[in-house]
Design an enzyme around this catalytic site. Sequence first.
Site, mmCIF file in Angstrom:
data_model
loop_
_atom_site.group_PDB
_atom_site.id
_atom_site.type_symbol
_atom_site.label_atom_id
_atom_site.label_comp_id
_atom_site.label_asym_id
_atom_site.label_seq_id
_atom_site.Cartn_x
_atom_site.Cartn_y
_atom_site.Cartn_z
ATOM 1 N N ASP A 91 0.816 -1.206 0.000
ATOM 2 C CA ASP A 91 0.000 0.000 0.000
ATOM 3 C C ASP A 91 0.859 1.270 0.000
ATOM 4 O O ASP A 91 1.786 1.394 0.810
ATOM 5 C CB ASP A 91 -0.860 -0.046 1.279
ATOM 6 C CG ASP A 91 -1.963 0.978 1.306
ATOM 7 O OD1 ASP A 91 -2.871 0.870 0.467
ATOM 8 O OD2 ASP A 91 -1.918 1.876 2.164
ATOM 9 N N GLU A 106 2.070 -0.230 -4.640
ATOM 10 C CA GLU A 106 1.152 0.823 -5.072
ATOM 11 C C GLU A 106 1.907 2.141 -4.993
ATOM 12 O O GLU A 106 2.382 2.521 -3.923
ATOM 13 C CB GLU A 106 -0.087 0.849 -4.175
ATOM 14 C CG GLU A 106 -1.148 1.790 -4.721
ATOM 15 C CD GLU A 106 -2.100 2.336 -3.674
ATOM 16 O OE1 GLU A 106 -3.202 2.731 -4.033
ATOM 17 O OE2 GLU A 106 -1.722 2.382 -2.483
ATOM 18 N N HIS A 157 -10.378 -1.323 -5.911
ATOM 19 C CA HIS A 157 -11.294 -0.860 -4.858
ATOM 20 C C HIS A 157 -11.259 0.658 -4.657
ATOM 21 O O HIS A 157 -12.079 1.189 -3.911
ATOM 22 C CB HIS A 157 -10.951 -1.567 -3.546
ATOM 23 C CG HIS A 157 -9.598 -1.178 -3.033
ATOM 24 N ND1 HIS A 157 -8.427 -1.522 -3.696
ATOM 25 C CD2 HIS A 157 -9.219 -0.452 -1.962
ATOM 26 C CE1 HIS A 157 -7.399 -1.018 -3.036
ATOM 27 N NE2 HIS A 157 -7.854 -0.373 -1.977
HETATM 28 C C1 GLC Z 1 -4.283 2.929 -0.711
HETATM 29 C C2 GLC Z 1 -5.475 2.016 -0.631
HETATM 30 C C3 GLC Z 1 -6.668 2.813 -0.256
HETATM 31 C C4 GLC Z 1 -6.406 3.430 1.102
HETATM 32 C C5 GLC Z 1 -5.100 4.203 1.129
HETATM 33 C C6 GLC Z 1 -4.663 4.451 2.532
HETATM 34 O O1 GLC Z 1 -4.397 3.865 -1.708
HETATM 35 O O2 GLC Z 1 -5.638 1.337 -1.843
HETATM 36 O O3 GLC Z 1 -7.850 2.075 -0.261
HETATM 37 O O4 GLC Z 1 -7.464 4.280 1.440
HETATM 38 O O5 GLC Z 1 -4.051 3.510 0.517
HETATM 39 O O6 GLC Z 1 -4.232 3.252 3.122
#
Ligand code: GLC
Length: 567
Positions: free
Chosen positions: A210, A264, A336
């Site tokens: 993440d 990510e 998501h």
């Molecule tokens: C990432 C996740 C998202 C979350 C954010 C904070 O972007 O995919 O759903 O809100 O991180 O953890």
Amino acid sequence: MNPTDTLTTRTALDRAWWKEAVVYQIYPKSFNDATGDGIGDLRGIERRVDYLDDLGVDAVWLCPVYESPQADNGYDISDYRSIHDAYGDMDDWRRLLDALHERDIRLIMDLVVNHTSDEHEWFQRSRRRDGTFEDYYIWRDGDGGDPPNNWESMFGGSAWTYDEVRGQWFLHLFDEKQPDLNWRNPDVRNSVYEMIEWWLSQGIDGFRMDVINLISKAAGLPDGAEGEGLTGAEHFINGPNVHKYLREMHDEVLSDESLLTVGETPGVCVDDARQYVGPDGDGLSMVFQFEHVTFDFDEHKWDAGDWSLVELKEIISEWQDGLADDGWNSIYLNNHDQPRMVSRFGDDGVYREASAKLLGTLTHTLHGTPFVYQGEELGMTNASFASPDELRDVEAVNFVEEALEQSDVESYDDVRDAIEYIGRDNARTPMQWSDAPHAGFTDGEPWLDCNTNYEAVNVEHARATKDSVWHYYRDLIDLRHEHDVLVYGSFDLLLPEDPAIFAYTRTLGDERGLVVLNFEAGPVEFTVPDGVSLDGLELAIANTDVPKRPRPSFELGPYEARVYLTS
Ligand code: GLC
């Protein structure tokens, strides 16, 4: 090229299971509820492993199932080593892992280590300046009554909150219940590595990491330039020590090459990405980049709207070319956090099925690993949110609250379009299993209402209908498994300036592919460009009835998709 040359090319390929895999993303809260409390759970997922096996996917990425107060649906973790009550317990988790592995489906867990929940023991002890935990988070004195700097939170407002207990401000790039960990502190890093090791010892096959490119913040936490985008972002996106930390993490706990690690990484361009995934990079398998899902933003995501195919093609080919030889792409159009792809890039009205198949054709025939988000294989669409009370996502709720404080916004109706176009709840409505009440997702009251189209769009119906999006996805996944050219072949964009057609070739030795996709709701004429040979090409898959052999020029119907491959 003769068969021996092909063999040489093949053996020379830098193969990896995760390059050949199709990954299926599960958002546990919305997948399947076995206990009737309206919230999806691990036992619910376990009941559907045969479904995943039938679809043919190779791995599951499970969004967070850890102990959490659920301020951000599990991306706020209060205990990394236990399971959130509503989802079950570690025994349920182990049973799910076994059930997946028995079917040769691998399991990728979500690793959320930019921040924890404020209810995590580390934060509780840190706010009391308890021993080694004192420096686990990013604490600062304010500036008079103001926060230490002008950074903004991704979820609106200041990225700082004052904590009465400690008498200082703490940084949170997301919700105030998600304080950022202090990665400069080696004890924090070691605690994270121990936790990673613990999960690996449970037998998992990798991690989705993440917002991993946000973990390093600029020294001194300087004010950000105001005006464009999120204030402060230049001081924490790809921050100064991010590669140092990721390499250390790799060397300490992630050096097993059979692991899939996908970071990510919002805000990265291709050159940045190479530093995460390239041969001299940090050892990640791939990253989730955002350029193709943010190119239609104006000031921020809530202004998103018009987009052009020419620009989408340009972005996608830049990534295809940029990571062709040194790195690997992840391929996704929704997850998501994104609206449903068919509502954004296709047509969720009359051409819902055709355009869902077209977009699936794109994601399964590009160079990289396709990620299928739950319900995508049905062509699930964005939902309708008639009132703000129907929203559950903290980001959307905050946005509406802030918007209503502005003088030019009179009521929710003024922002409803934005919510329904780009809001994250669109992706999170329950998985549509059947036409039973609540789409067969739960016997109770779902935590977020189902999309009203579930009576027509559901698994049961799709599996019983031969030409459904579901069967098409199954065929696409099979096709990718059968043809190396779709996995490893080089990518060449055709007709970059064509406003309606997305066409490209894939080439691997003497194996070739030609993909032609019409993104318009009307017919268009396609002429095979000079230099592209049709010799030996045969239809491999199409979302409508078309002849087996391609002609030098042909008409494509609305959202028509065709893939030709050498046999
Ligand atoms: C990432 C996740 C998202 C979350 C954010 C904070 O972007 O995919 O759903 O809100 O991180 O953890």
